[in-house]
Structures are given as structure tokens and as C-alpha cells.
Design an enzyme around this catalytic site. Structure first.
Site, PDB file in Angstrom:
ATOM      1  N   CYS A  57      -4.341 -62.996  15.948  1.00  0.00           N
ATOM      2  CA  CYS A  57      -3.769 -61.658  16.016  1.00  0.00           C
ATOM      3  C   CYS A  57      -4.878 -60.667  15.672  1.00  0.00           C
ATOM      4  CB  CYS A  57      -2.616 -61.557  15.004  1.00  0.00           C
ATOM      5  SG  CYS A  57      -1.861 -59.934  14.865  1.00  0.00           S
ATOM      6  N   GLY A  58      -4.769 -59.480  16.170  1.00  0.00           N
ATOM      7  CA  GLY A  58      -5.731 -58.445  15.806  1.00  0.00           C
ATOM      8  C   GLY A  58      -5.723 -58.150  14.316  1.00  0.00           C
TER       9      GLY A  58
END
Length: 186
Positions: free
Chosen positions: A68-69
């Protein structure tokens, strides 16, 4: 004489029962009801009693994902764990693939957490955190605040369970607002 022995025995039994029922250990169970679960640790066979881990302590629960970012938030979460564990804060990560950003193999999730980010706080085996299949802890958190709408939603729960605050993914664990909230529940 036989009746007297029975009578003495009954008096002893009934005088002990109320004392036990009112003992401080039984009268106050510091474990929060929604934490009464045993969960498997991430990439391990060991089960962890969440009551034993969290009883009488403030808790930070985070739903995580490896790709995930927001995954770099592991660094700040680890720093919080190291900074506040002596004051009783318990940090627990719950990996989840509900938003399609978690590894398929638990050992790869563990590698990202433990090797890439040096996580030492409690990480559990992947669970569902959203929807009808959500783990009961996340169902409770959704009722008290909101369900996670993405990875790295953070939930701060006071030791007595009366305060449940959520912080969305965009709130960095090292932000002033988040650190203030931690200090408020300690």
C-alpha cells in the site's frame, strides 16, 4: 454429631463463596470484552491471548497491508511502539487483503513487516477488517467509530475502553495530532 459436622461444613462453604465473589481479582476484569480473543501471530503457530496482552492497557490497533502507499507508516508505528510501550501502550497490527494490497503468502507479509520495516510490535495473522466477514474486533470498532475504508486505519482505545478514536490512512502515526491523542489516553 454427624449433623453438626454437616452444619459446620455448610457454614464454611457459604462463608467462603461470598468472599471469593467479591475478591478484587474477580470483581474487576480489566480485559475489554471485545478483546476476548486468541489470535495466531503472523507467520507463526503461536496463539496469542489478546486479553492477556491488553488487559488494563491503552491499545493502538492498525489494519495493515504490505503493498500500500501507506505501508511506510510501519516505520512510525514501530517508533511509537518503542517510545510508548514502557507507558503501557500496546500496538497490534492486523494485516488484511480486504483492499487487495496484501501478500498472498503469510511468510511474505512477515518478511515485509519484520525484515523490511523492523517491526517488533505484535503482528497477527491476516484477517478481514471490513464488511460482513470482518473480524469481531473490527466489527466492534466500526460500531464505536467507523470501519476502515482503506489500509492503515488506526484506532486508539483507552485502557478502560470508554474512548475509541479512529484516524484514517492519511493521518501519519508521527503527526502532532496522533501523538497528542496517544498522550491523552496514557
Amino acid at each position: 454429631m454427624k449433623h453438626l459436622s454437616v452444619l459446620v461444613l455448610l457454614v464454611l462453604v457459604f462463608s467462603v463463596i461470598p468472599a471469593q465473589a467479591s475478591s478484587p481479582k474477580q470483581a474487576t476484569n480489566p480485559c475489554l470484552a471485545f478483546m476476548q480473543h486468541s489470535e495466531k501471530k503472523l507467520h507463526a503457530s503461536e496463539m496469542l491471548d489478546l486479553c492477556q496482552l491488553t488487559a488494563g492497557k491503552p491499545i493502538l490497533i492498525v489494519n495493515t497491508a504490505s503493498h500500500c502507499g501507506f505501508t511506510p507508516q510501519f516505520t512510525a508505528l514501530e517508533a511509537i511502539h518503542k517510545e510508548y510501550q514502557a507507558q503501557g501502550l500496546v500496538v497490534i497490527g492486523f494485516p488484511s487483503d480486504d483492499f487487495f494490497q496484501e501478500e498472498d503468502d503469510e511468510k511474505d507479509t512477515a518478511n515485509i513487516c519484520f525484515v523490511n520495516y523492523g517491526v517488533t510490535f505484535t503482528m497477527l495473522a491476516p484477517v478481514h477488517v471490513w464488511g460482513s466477514n470482518a473480524h469481531p474486533i473490527f466489527k466492534y470498532l466500526a460500531e464505536r467509530s467507523t470501519a476502515p475504508k482503506w489500509n492503515f486505519y488506526k484506532y486508539l482505545i483507552s485502557a478502560n475502553g470508554k474512548s475509541v478514536q479512529h484516524f484514517n490512512s492519511r493521518v501519519s502515526p508521527d503527526s502532532a495530532a496522533f501523538i497528542d491523542a496517544i498522550n491523552d489516553i496514557l
